[in-house]
Design an enzyme around this catalytic site. Structure first.
Site, PDB file in Angstrom:
ATOM      1  N   ASP A 110     -11.163   2.301   3.892  1.00 40.23           N
ATOM      2  CA  ASP A 110     -11.291   1.393   3.339  1.00 40.23           C
ATOM      3  C   ASP A 110     -12.959   0.836   2.626  1.00 40.23           C
ATOM      4  OD1 ASP A 110      -9.118  -1.128   3.358  1.00 40.23           O
ATOM      5  OD2 ASP A 110      -9.230  -0.566   5.635  1.00 40.23           O
TER       6      ASP A 110
ATOM      7  N   LYS B 181       0.821  -1.052  -0.219  1.00 39.16           N
ATOM      8  CA  LYS B 181       0.388  -0.057  -0.009  1.00 39.16           C
ATOM      9  C   LYS B 181       1.295   0.896   0.158  1.00 39.16           C
ATOM     10  CE  LYS B 181      -3.815  -2.265   2.035  1.00 39.16           C
ATOM     11  NZ  LYS B 181      -4.991  -3.200   3.833  1.00 39.16           N
TER      12      LYS B 181
ATOM     13  N   GLN C 252      -4.805  -1.440   9.885  1.00 42.15           N
ATOM     14  CA  GLN C 252      -4.807  -3.410   9.234  1.00 42.15           C
ATOM     15  C   GLN C 252      -5.263  -4.317   9.719  1.00 42.15           C
ATOM     16  OE1 GLN C 252      -4.074  -3.635   5.675  1.00 42.15           O
ATOM     17  NE2 GLN C 252      -4.693  -5.329   5.315  1.00 42.15           N
TER      18      GLN C 252
END
Ligand code: GUN
Length: 293
Positions: free
Chosen positions: A119, A52, A96
């Site tokens: 997200d 990322k 995460q």
């Protein structure tokens, strides 16, 4: 049979994003910034977060990595999230997953400001997505939709079978595919661990989206000739011939299924790169206040 090249499509989209960043900067705007919180040292999570950050560089974004050891308390983690919520330099951020067992993932997700939730996991974004309002869409399903679009795969009236009902992939991709418009308008069936006659159901599908995390689950006898297969599986299986000691295995028996298909995604190089690219797209939308003011 045509291979769906997620790596190539994701490179193209990242280039488009980098050009947009250049024009934002040329117009006197600021560089988009994505932050990531990583807890512990899980191998998969380390790789995802590193990828990322690399994608941020390719798009011309700033990135910020915040690390905690796996004994961080829930309160410390929630405080770090609140800090990012009020940090004007950060346009969007992710935590995460998975998190250590002593921390509630749901609590974490709900503390994130939904306007920075690139997200798309916050209930406000999930709810808005399900009724077709502007929102941050969850990255993997959004990446799958981009692939279907770029390869002109017909979805209107198509029978789609989704294998797996996770909040991150199965449920949202089913919701997106049944929305009006393209790529959507599909008739969607979601199968899971309690589904009966899964083989027969799959055999009817024009499109199968396999997201259950069981290597090789979809076999040739489950696939209608000419079907499109999207393989979301990325299970690490031991492989002594690899430097890392493992390889990624999809949910589809690729060798035997691929010859039957009109389109199929490989693992790796199919859905995986698209997930990260969707996150970059959401970050650009967050920075340009294109979804929420
Ligand atoms: N773990 C597996 N997939 C994802 C994802 O898309 N986002 C985050 N934050 N964690 C994940």
């Amino acid at each position: 049979m045509e291979l769906i090249d997620g790596k190539k499509v994701s490179q193209e989209i990242k280039k488009e994003i980098a050009l947009e960043v250049q024009s934002i900067l040329a117009a006197g705007g600021k560089r988009p910034t994505l932050a990531a919180i990583l807890v512990g040292h899980d191998g998969g999570s380390e790789t995802y977060v590193a990828n990322k950050i690399k994608a941020c560089e390719e798009c011309g974004f700033n990135s910020k990595l915040i690390r905690f050891e796996s004994d961080v308390t829930e309160e410390q983690l929630l405080d770090a999230i609140k800090e990012l919520n009020s940090d004007d330099d950060v346009d969007g951020f992710i935590v995460q997953l998975p998190l250590p067992k002593h921390i509630s993932e749901q609590k974490v997700i709900e503390v994130i400001d939904y306007k920075k939730d690139v997200d798309g996991f916050h209930p406000i974004n999930v709810g808005r997505m399900s009724i077709g309002l502007p929102c941050f869409k969850s990255a993997t399903p959004a990446g799958i939709m981009m692939l279907l679009e770029r390869y002109n795969i017909q979805t209107s009236g198509a029978r789609v079978v989704v294998l797996g009902r996770s909040n991150i992939v199965g449920k949202p991709v089913a919701t997106m595919l049944m929305q009006k418009g393209y790529p959507g308008n599909a008739t969607v069936t979601v199968c899971h661990s309690a589904t009966k006659d899964i083989k027969e159901i799959c055999k009817e599908a024009d499109i199968i989206i396999a997201a259950l995390g069981q290597p090789g689950f979809v076999t040739a006898d489950m696939v209608k000739p000419g079907a499109t297969i999207i393989d979301v599986g990325t299970t690490r299986v031991p492989d002594a011939t690899k430097k890392s000691g493992f390889r990624l295995s999809g949910d589809v028996d690729f060798q035997n299924v691929a010859p039957l298909c009109s389109f199929i995604t490989p693992v790796p190089g199919g859905v995986g790169p698209m997930t990260i690219t969707s996150l970059m797209k959401n970050t650009l939308l967050a920075a340009s206040k294109a979804v929420y003011k």
